[in-house]
Design a protein around this motif. Structure first.
Motif, short mmCIF file in Angstrom:
data_model
loop_
_atom_site.label_atom_id
_atom_site.label_comp_id
_atom_site.label_asym_id
_atom_site.label_seq_id
_atom_site.Cartn_x
_atom_site.Cartn_y
_atom_site.Cartn_z
N GLU A 30 -32.07 -3.89 11.67
CA GLU A 30 -31.48 -3.22 12.82
C GLU A 30 -31.80 -1.74 12.78
O GLU A 30 -31.83 -1.12 11.71
N ASP A 32 -30.37 1.78 14.48
CA ASP A 32 -29.29 2.35 15.28
C ASP A 32 -29.83 2.86 16.61
O ASP A 32 -30.92 3.44 16.66
N SER A 33 -29.07 2.67 17.66
CA SER A 33 -29.43 3.25 18.96
C SER A 33 -28.65 4.55 19.10
O SER A 33 -27.43 4.58 18.99
N GLU A 35 -27.80 7.66 21.52
CA GLU A 35 -27.82 8.00 22.94
C GLU A 35 -28.36 9.40 23.16
O GLU A 35 -27.99 10.35 22.47
N PHE A 46 -31.67 5.92 25.34
CA PHE A 46 -31.51 5.80 23.89
C PHE A 46 -32.84 6.00 23.18
O PHE A 46 -33.91 5.75 23.74
N GLY A 48 -34.43 5.30 18.99
CA GLY A 48 -34.13 4.65 17.72
C GLY A 48 -33.71 5.66 16.68
O GLY A 48 -34.30 6.75 16.58
#
Length: 135
Positions: A30, A32-33, A35, A46, A48
Motif C-alpha cells: 500500500e 499512502d494517499s 491529499e 492526491f 502517493g
C-alpha cells in the motif's frame, strides 16, 4: 490466463525458512494517499506518499530450535525482513520474490489453542519497504 492455487508458498522470517510451519500468508502493498487539493479545485487531488505495508502470517507453533518460537520470540519489538514467494520454485516473472525489509513485529502470542487444537501463532508485521524481484 493461469490461476494459482497456493500450495507451496515460500516464507522466510529473519532469514529462517518457516514455510513448513505456515498455513496462511497475506502480504499487503500500500502507498499512502496524500491529499494535495488546493483552493479552486473542483475535486480532490492526491499524490502517493510513503509505503504502508503489512504481512500477516499464521504459523503452527513449534518450540524446537530454529523453528517458529526460536525465530519469532526475539523479534518482538524489533524490525526484521520477511520474504514471500507464491512457490518455492526459482524467482522469476511468474514467481516473484517479495522482500519486506525493516518491518516491525509488535506482538506475538506464544501459546494459543484450546484442548485438542493445533497450537498456532498469528503474526502481523507492519511497515517497512517492499521490493519485488523477478529474476
Amino acid at each position: 490466463m493461469a490461476v494459482l492455487v497456493l500450495t507451496d508458498a515460500d516464507i522466510t522470517v529473519n532469514g529462517v525458512v518457516l514455510s513448513d510451519r505456515a498455513n496462511s500468508v497475506t502480504l499487503n502493498y500500500e502507498i499512502d494517499s496524500v491529499e494535495t487539493t488546493a483552493f479552486g479545485s473542483v475535486g480532490h487531488k492526491f499524490v502517493g506518499g510513503l509505503q504502508n505495508n503489512s504481512c500477516d502470517i499464521e504459523f503452527m507453533q513449534d518450540f524446537a530450535a530454529t523453528e517458529t518460537e526460536a525465530t519469532i520470540y526475539p523479534l518482538v519489538g524489533a524490525t526484521t525482513t520477511v520474504t514471500v514467494r507464491a512457490s518455492s520454485a526459482a524467482t522469476s516473472s511468474t514467481n516473484p520474490l517479495y522482500t519486506l525489509s525493516g518491518t516491525f513485529l509488535a506482538a506475538h502470542t506464544p501459546v494459543a489453542a484450546a484442548v485438542g487444537e493445533l497450537a498456532m501463532t498469528s503474526l502481523s508485521f507492519t511497515g517497512g519497504t517492499l521490493v519485488k524481484t523477478t529474476s
